[in-house]
Write an enzyme that holds these catalytic residues in place. Structure first.
Site, mmCIF file in Angstrom:
data_model
loop_
_atom_site.group_PDB
_atom_site.id
_atom_site.type_symbol
_atom_site.label_atom_id
_atom_site.label_comp_id
_atom_site.label_asym_id
_atom_site.label_seq_id
_atom_site.Cartn_x
_atom_site.Cartn_y
_atom_site.Cartn_z
ATOM 1 C CD GLU A 75 -2.996 -1.014 2.289
ATOM 2 O OE1 GLU A 75 -2.712 -0.282 3.255
ATOM 3 O OE2 GLU A 75 -3.999 -1.763 2.280
ATOM 4 C CG HIS A 105 -8.762 1.270 2.839
ATOM 5 N ND1 HIS A 105 -7.744 1.996 2.267
ATOM 6 C CD2 HIS A 105 -8.175 0.341 3.640
ATOM 7 C CE1 HIS A 105 -6.587 1.537 2.712
ATOM 8 N NE2 HIS A 105 -6.815 0.540 3.533
#
Length: 335
Positions: A201, A235
């Protein structure tokens, strides 16, 4: 405030792309990263099926985790290659190459790594030469290494400072055993949460996206406050996981919606912090360690800690307050 391209060894002047191009690349990187999670049947979750007597398969199922880890690692490598290719294309256009090559060359590899926050040194540059720091006494050396700017140590201390309350309640008061911590790490959930997810990420949503923003000549404010919105947006896909895991009902939809809203807010706030560390230091290490640290502790839960330790309520409150206040002070003075 403008970006500072001089600290990178770029073979061309900036900007080389527009802000719109930068946003397009960020959208592609986000789609590639999140989309990879659902490419394989083994990486998808499924609710329980009573008719077929099939148990639910959640995102924490070992087989789902293993499949997703392979896919996101591949997606991350692809995003890095995308930035490398953009660097090569920009160099070829700037130098007037008649035919742009299909593959990037090694000559642009180090400038790409530098822009992505993979410099020769993993820590920020020292404010003073090492020999000068060594001339101080032990405590003076620590003081200057932490307080002088740019500090090689301070960026790594911000996350622990902010989490002073959880450190006190969850580690000092709870006193988890080394064995329990080791067990929590060395399973598929631990490897995902503490190793692969933070690393991939940060590379995609910090290194690659901020690199594109810098190639577009974006301001520091844009790099810190706009690029993390993609991290928060990425997300949102967890909403589908929650929706599917809870049987795809109306109640499941409500739960998924509020979960999505909360995660977008929380991850965007963290993204601002991580982007600040990346832009300030020019290296990935501080934001990566902060990401791992935050994943270890999760969302702070002071009231749960006070319930576990009713005689230490005041101490827990003070440590949380000191952590938040200390973090705000450190950010104010330029850590």
């Amino acid at each position: 405030m403008s970006s500072s391209p001089s600290k990178y060894d770029l073979p061309f002047p900036l900007p080389v792309i527009t802000l719109l191009d930068s946003s397009l690349y960020s959208a592609i990187f986000t789609s590639v990263y999140v989309g990879s999670l659902y490419l394989s049947k083994a990486s998808r979750i499924a609710p329980s099926n009573k008719d077929k007597k099939e148990a639910a398969i959640s995102r924490d199922h070992p087989e789902v985790i293993k499949a997703r880890l392979k896919l996101v690692i591949g997606a991350t490598v692809g995003c890095v290659f995308g930035v490398w290719g953009l660097m090569q294309y920009s160099k070829d256009v700037y130098t007037g190459v008649e035919k742009v090559g299909a593959f990037p060359s090694l000559s642009t590899l180090y400038p790409t790594f530098s822009l992505l926050g993979f410099p020769r040194s993993l820590v920020p540059h020292l404010v003073a030469p090492l020999a000068e720091l060594m001339a101080y006494g032990p405590w003076e050396m620590v003081w200057h290494a932490v307080m002088d700017q740019p500090s090689p140590i301070a960026p790594f201390l911000l996350a622990p400072l902010l989490f002073a309350g959880p450190i006190y309640s969850d580690w000092i008061l709870d006193q988890p055993s080394v064995q329990s911590m080791w067990k929590a790490l060395w399973n598929w959930q631990g490897i995902r949460n503490w190793v692969v997810a933070p690393l991939t990420e940060e590379i995609v949503f910090r290194s690659c996206m901020i690199a594109c923003a810098q190639l577009a000549g974006a301001s520091v404010r844009h790099q810190i406050f706009i690029t993390p919105l993609w991290f928060g947006l990425a997300h949102v896909h967890h909403a589908y996981d929650v929706f599917a895991s809870n049987g795809k009902t109306k109640q499941a939809f409500k739960t998924a919606f509020f979960t999505c809203l909360f995660q977008f807010t929380y991850t965007t706030l963290f993204g601002w912090f991580a982007a600040h560390l990346f832009v300030k230091t020019g290296t990935l290490a501080p934001s990566l360690t902060a990401h791992v640290f935050c994943n270890i502790f999760g969302l702070p839960q002071p009231f749960a800690a006070m319930e576990r330790h009713p005689t230490k309520k005041a101490d827990i409150f003070v440590m949380y307050l000191l952590g938040i206040g200390g973090f705000a002070w450190a950010m104010y003075i330029g850590w």
